[in-house]
Design a protein around this motif. Structure first.
Motif, mmCIF file in Angstrom:
data_model
loop_
_atom_site.group_PDB
_atom_site.id
_atom_site.type_symbol
_atom_site.label_atom_id
_atom_site.label_comp_id
_atom_site.label_asym_id
_atom_site.label_seq_id
_atom_site.Cartn_x
_atom_site.Cartn_y
_atom_site.Cartn_z
ATOM 1 N N THR A 217 -5.973 3.268 2.302
ATOM 2 C CA THR A 217 -5.399 3.337 0.956
ATOM 3 C C THR A 217 -6.267 2.644 -0.084
ATOM 4 N N ILE B 172 -1.881 -2.147 -6.016
ATOM 5 C CA ILE B 172 -2.938 -1.630 -5.149
ATOM 6 C C ILE B 172 -3.871 -0.687 -5.920
ATOM 7 N N SER C 289 0.816 -1.218 0.000
ATOM 8 C CA SER C 289 0.000 0.000 0.000
ATOM 9 C C SER C 289 0.850 1.268 0.000
#
Lengths: 158, 158, 158
Positions: A154, C12, A99
């Motif tokens: 995130t 991500i 992240s």
């Protein structure tokens, strides 16, 4: 094929990811060590779970060694506590490492968690008086929550 | 979005990673199978852990089926042993697959581990005389350590 | 270093991966919650596993609180069942998220699994009459198998 491999290994070139890999591996090895400690206490205390494991005597005789022992059970509880806490650390830590945290923040999380779990095992097996074990457990728990918070901040996609 | 997806799926195009994915999935499915074997023995031996699980008789009657059974406990120990060993394999194996090993070396590790754990379950449930189960456990353990060594050699960042 | 970080964090940015990250984190946090519920029942029922944990009385007196309690054991079985089922979900789900599924299909899998495991805990701790808990267990189990099927279809490399 080399270009392809380069893409895969680029993950391992990232410093945060390398820090995660190092501490996750160390803490999983520590958890694996519990199996050896259990085996050591089972042999020393002559307390086995399976008849085929008793290394001495006839099978008639073996039954009296099929028993629980307080020290063996203590190691087993410590091992199970590792599973309950190191599995979330491994999982949430992996997602956290992906992240994009600051390297220094990530190292702080990984180091505190690894230290807390090593202390937890020492406190469990010695045993140290409470709240030694309780605190080391809580520190690892809070570190994992802190990483989960960053991950959800995130990546949240419900 | 398609370019983005391509980047994510490039991991799955790597042969070492595909090999990891295959063996990790197989061995996790094998572990999941233990739940069904436990349920099978609980019903066959009429030995349950929760009053609401007893599928026959009145609730008065149910209490006598709330008991432990040696075969059920054996399956449960086998399942817990899987958790204790397959969790480190999954974790360390994932990091190993990302550390850029040779395909042939990686396949050797994954195949031996998967074979050893399947033999371990057979040895536990039959049960086979020792050191059958002990050796199959040790083989899986050593394979996981070997992968951890490669991971730490490649990525160590303390 | 920034380009490198961009490569790591691109994972991500992928929507399927973000969905996986979200639900995997939620369900691992739910599993961690079981530790607190166990501690709550141990204190309320005065049933401890270790002499050093007994928070009242002299050490002479402590021994009578070293006992098992049906409610504590129920929470512990629920926690172990989480480990047995959430570990395969985390592992197979991660590989599934990397295998390039449709976003809507992936979300369906993750949401049903997370819902089923939350229901499983409620059914275990209330306790609800069967087959409530059995069904919620089975739903999570089938979802994990479905993801494993997609993973092996995409990545099989024996």
């Amino acid at each position: 094929r080399i270009a392809e491999m380069a893409k895969v290994t680029q993950l391992i070139d990232n410093e945060v990811f390398r820090a995660y890999v190092t501490y996750a591996t160390i803490i999983l090895l520590k958890m694996m060590l519990m199996s050896c400690i259990t085996a050591y206490y089972r042999i020393r205390r002559k307390a086995f779970a399976n008849p085929e494991d008793v290394p001495f005597g006839k099978s008639e005789n073996a039954k009296k060694f099929l028993r629980t022992d307080t020290d063996v059970e203590r190691v087993r509880r410590s091992h199970l506590n590792d599973l309950e806490n190191i599995v979330p650390f491994f999982g949430i830590g992996l997602l956290y490492a992906l992240s994009g945290p600051e390297l220094s923040t990530a190292l702080l999380h990984f180091r505190i968690f690894a230290g807390a779990r090593i202390l937890h095992t020492i406190a469990y097996l010695t045993p140290l008086p409470q709240p030694g074990r309780g605190l080391s457990w809580a520190v690892g728990y809070v570190v994992t929550f802190s990483m989960a918070y960053k991950v959800l901040k995130t990546a949240l996609y419900l």
